[in-house]
Scaffold this motif. Structure first.
Motif, PDB file in Angstrom:
ATOM      1  N   LEU A  71       0.824  -1.202   0.000  1.00  0.00           N
ATOM      2  CA  LEU A  71       0.000   0.000   0.000  1.00  0.00           C
ATOM      3  C   LEU A  71       0.861   1.255   0.000  1.00  0.00           C
ATOM      4  N   ARG A  88      -4.942   4.512  -6.140  1.00  0.00           N
ATOM      5  CA  ARG A  88      -5.505   5.724  -5.566  1.00  0.00           C
ATOM      6  C   ARG A  88      -6.560   6.350  -6.467  1.00  0.00           C
ATOM      7  N   LEU A  94      -8.336   4.826  -0.076  1.00  0.00           N
ATOM      8  CA  LEU A  94      -6.887   5.009  -0.076  1.00  0.00           C
ATOM      9  C   LEU A  94      -6.550   6.469  -0.328  1.00  0.00           C
ATOM     10  N   ASN A  97      -7.128   8.747   2.652  1.00  0.00           N
ATOM     11  CA  ASN A  97      -6.137   8.582   3.696  1.00  0.00           C
ATOM     12  C   ASN A  97      -5.009   9.585   3.558  1.00  0.00           C
TER      13      ASN A  97
HETATM   14  C1  NAG Z   1      -3.232   5.821   6.270  1.00  0.00           C
HETATM   15  O1  NAG Z   1      -2.451   6.792   6.904  1.00  0.00           O
HETATM   16  C2  NAG Z   1      -1.806   6.358   8.061  1.00  0.00           C
HETATM   17  C3  NAG Z   1      -1.065   7.523   8.671  1.00  0.00           C
HETATM   18  O2  NAG Z   1      -1.387   8.706   8.047  1.00  0.00           O
HETATM   19  C4  NAG Z   1      -0.857   5.215   7.715  1.00  0.00           C
HETATM   20  O3  NAG Z   1      -0.223   4.744   8.882  1.00  0.00           O
HETATM   21  C5  NAG Z   1      -1.631   4.091   7.088  1.00  0.00           C
HETATM   22  O4  NAG Z   1      -0.760   3.073   6.675  1.00  0.00           O
HETATM   23  C6  NAG Z   1      -2.390   4.618   5.881  1.00  0.00           C
HETATM   24  N1  NAG Z   1      -3.228   3.536   5.351  1.00  0.00           N
HETATM   25  C7  NAG Z   1      -3.228   3.201   4.108  1.00  0.00           C
HETATM   26  C8  NAG Z   1      -4.176   2.121   3.740  1.00  0.00           C
HETATM   27  O5  NAG Z   1      -2.510   3.731   3.277  1.00  0.00           O
END
Ligand code: NAG
Ligand code: NAG
Ligand code: NAG
Ligand code: NAG
Length: 447
Positions: A71, A88, A94, A97
């Motif tokens: 990811l 994305r 995603l 985030n």
């Molecule tokens: C979302 O963001 C957090 C911190 O901002 C990160 O730790 C996490 O891995 C992210 N999740 C994805 C699915 O990218």
């Protein structure tokens, strides 16, 4: 007491020895108990999973536990980078985030990145330069990278009537099995041997139960010309062959190993348009041997089960994908290997995939694969690419022990009875196909 002090060393020894032995025994028992308590089975890498057809979930093995794609962004590998942007683009969660809010509308991907992974372009516009440093990778890989955004190629030879009925009856035919065989222009002999043996179009009887089904065979070809090496001009022969057999599909792209994935994609598109009534699809190479009758038995069983299920649950689609399943494979990093994938192109493990020779899947799954393939960047190894698409659908291929990528033991190859449980073997020359086909004709009475 005094007496004891005077004892000589021998007596002392005889007194102490039992004590010491008991002590050792106690320590041994304690250690054993400790080891037993703290034992956890070590993780053994599983190379083959074999849910077979009896798995309670039907044809499909359980969902993989973690995605094969990472990811987080890996800036050093091209594929991962392109896939990251594509993920994305298609997945608002995603995307949310990264910006911290989920309600933000999906921003458009920067066009160059999206185009590099996915676009329909005319074949002559495929030399799109990339920011990727292509100088340290082998020539074939470089060619792949330059054209990996191209997925649409013109058809040179089509069979629009392949699945249409005869003049006498109207409408579409329902082939039980459509065999799509990857071939190359020059492999005339392989194609003819297949037509005369396991790939014969028409009604094919099953082996065990007498029911069988209609089989249609098509050959998937790219362009083989001076750009793929020194080749004699075989165009006229191909035209003649096609006039006679009407089973060639050819597209206008360079027929090379790293372009094989295109054959899957373009075939799916063809299937959707021209043969949407086929129930099952066999996709394989032109150097394998298939026991078509036995395969039809296996598929009829699935089809009957599906019809029963459908009657009860209304469930219309059937997710079947079987082959020789390979799990936990890693990319080959040896630059001289046929399957070489440089780290600068792809990082990570491969998803579970069905390798080698041939696979069978259902039409309804093929239609879902077309959809999901637009969300997965092209990958130069076709088997792995299919694995990636399946993973995207949350599915994994089922292993069937009848798919022998690595052939039978040498001593058994001439013995017809050794093929009793085989559905596919890799690899057989045209001559071997003919010999084997005749040997296997009256197998049921002999074995
Ligand atoms: C979302 O963001 C957090 C911190 O901002 C990160 O730790 C996490 O891995 C992210 N999740 C994805 C699915 O990218
Ligand atoms: C058309 O029908 C005839 C007679 O029923 C049969 O022999 C022939 O193989 C059929 N053609 C195709 C393409 O199925
Ligand atoms: C695949 O085919 C396209 C179109 O002919 C060509 O531009 C590209 O170089 C080919 N890729 C490989 C790896 O041969
Ligand atoms: C099941 O089939 C009936 C009749 O075709 C249809 O009306 C109904 O919506 C279907 N149910 C589901 C859950 O798809």
């Amino acid at each position: 007491m005094g007496k004891c002090c005077k004892c000589n060393g021998r007596l002392l020894c005889m007194c102490l020895l039992p004590c010491m032995m008991t002590g050792h025994l106690l320590i041994y028992i304690m250690v054993t108990i400790f080891v037993t308590i703290s034992y956890t089975p070590s993780k053994i890498p599983i190379h083959y999973i074999a849910p077979g057809i009896s798995a309670n979930s039907g044809a499909l093995a359980s969902h993989p536990l973690s995605p094969f794609w990472k990811l987080h962004l890996d800036h050093s590998s091209l594929w991962n980078q392109l896939q990251h942007s594509l993920d994305r683009h298609y997945n608002p969660i995603l995307q949310g985030n990264t910006s911290g809010t989920l309600r933000k509308p999906i921003a458009k991907l920067p066009t160059p990145i999206r185009d590099e992974c996915l676009s329909g372009c005319a074949s002559h516009k495929c030399s799109k330069p990339s920011q990727y440093d292509v100088n340290n990778i082998p020539e074939q890989m470089r060619l792949f990278v330059r054209s990996m955004h191209c997925r649409s190629y013109r058809m040179l030879i089509n069979q629009p009537n392949m699945c249409k009925r005869n003049k006498t009856k109207s409408g579409l035919d329902y082939p039980m099995l459509l065999m799509a065989i990857k071939s190359q222009v020059g492999n005339f002999e392989n194609r003819q041997a297949i037509r005369e043996t396991w790939g014969r179009s028409g009604f094919v009887k099953g082996e065990a139960n007498k029911k069988g089904g209609f089989v249609r065979t098509v050959f998937l070809l790219g362009r083989q010309d001076s750009s793929t090496g020194p080749h004699p001009d075989l165009k006229n022969f191909l035209d003649l062959e096609n006039q006679k057999h009407r089973d060639i599909l050819q597209w206008d792209f360079r027929d090379s190993f790293y372009n094989l994935t295109l054959k899957d994609l373009l075939f799916w598109r063809w299937l959707k348009q021209y043969c949407p009534t086929a129930i099952f699809i066999f996709k394989g190479d032109d150097d394998v041997f298939v026991r078509t009758g036995a395969l039809l038995d296996y598929l009829s069983k699935h089809w009957e089960e599906h019809k029963l299920r459908r009657a009860i649950t209304n469930e219309t689609h059937m997710d079947l994908f079987v082959g020789d399943v390979i799990s936990n494979a890693m990319p080959n990093r040896d630059p001289s290997a046929k399957y070489y994938i440089p780290e600068s192109f792809y990082r990570g493990a491969y998803p579970t995939y069905a390798g080698g020779g041939g696979v069978v899947y259902s039409r309804s799954l093929a239609l879902r694969l077309i959809e999901v393939s637009t969300k997965v960047c092209l990958f130069p190894i076709d088997d792995v690419y299919l694995g990636m698409c399946l993973e995207r659908l949350g599915l994994s291929p089922s292993h069937h022990p009848g798919f022998l990528t690595f052939d039978l033991p040498e001593t058994d190859r001439g013995n017809p009875c050794a093929y009793k449980s085989v559905l596919l073997v890799h690899r057989r020359s045209p001559k071997e196909m003919l010999t084997l086909w005749h040997k296997l004709q009256d197998m049921n009475s002999k074995c």
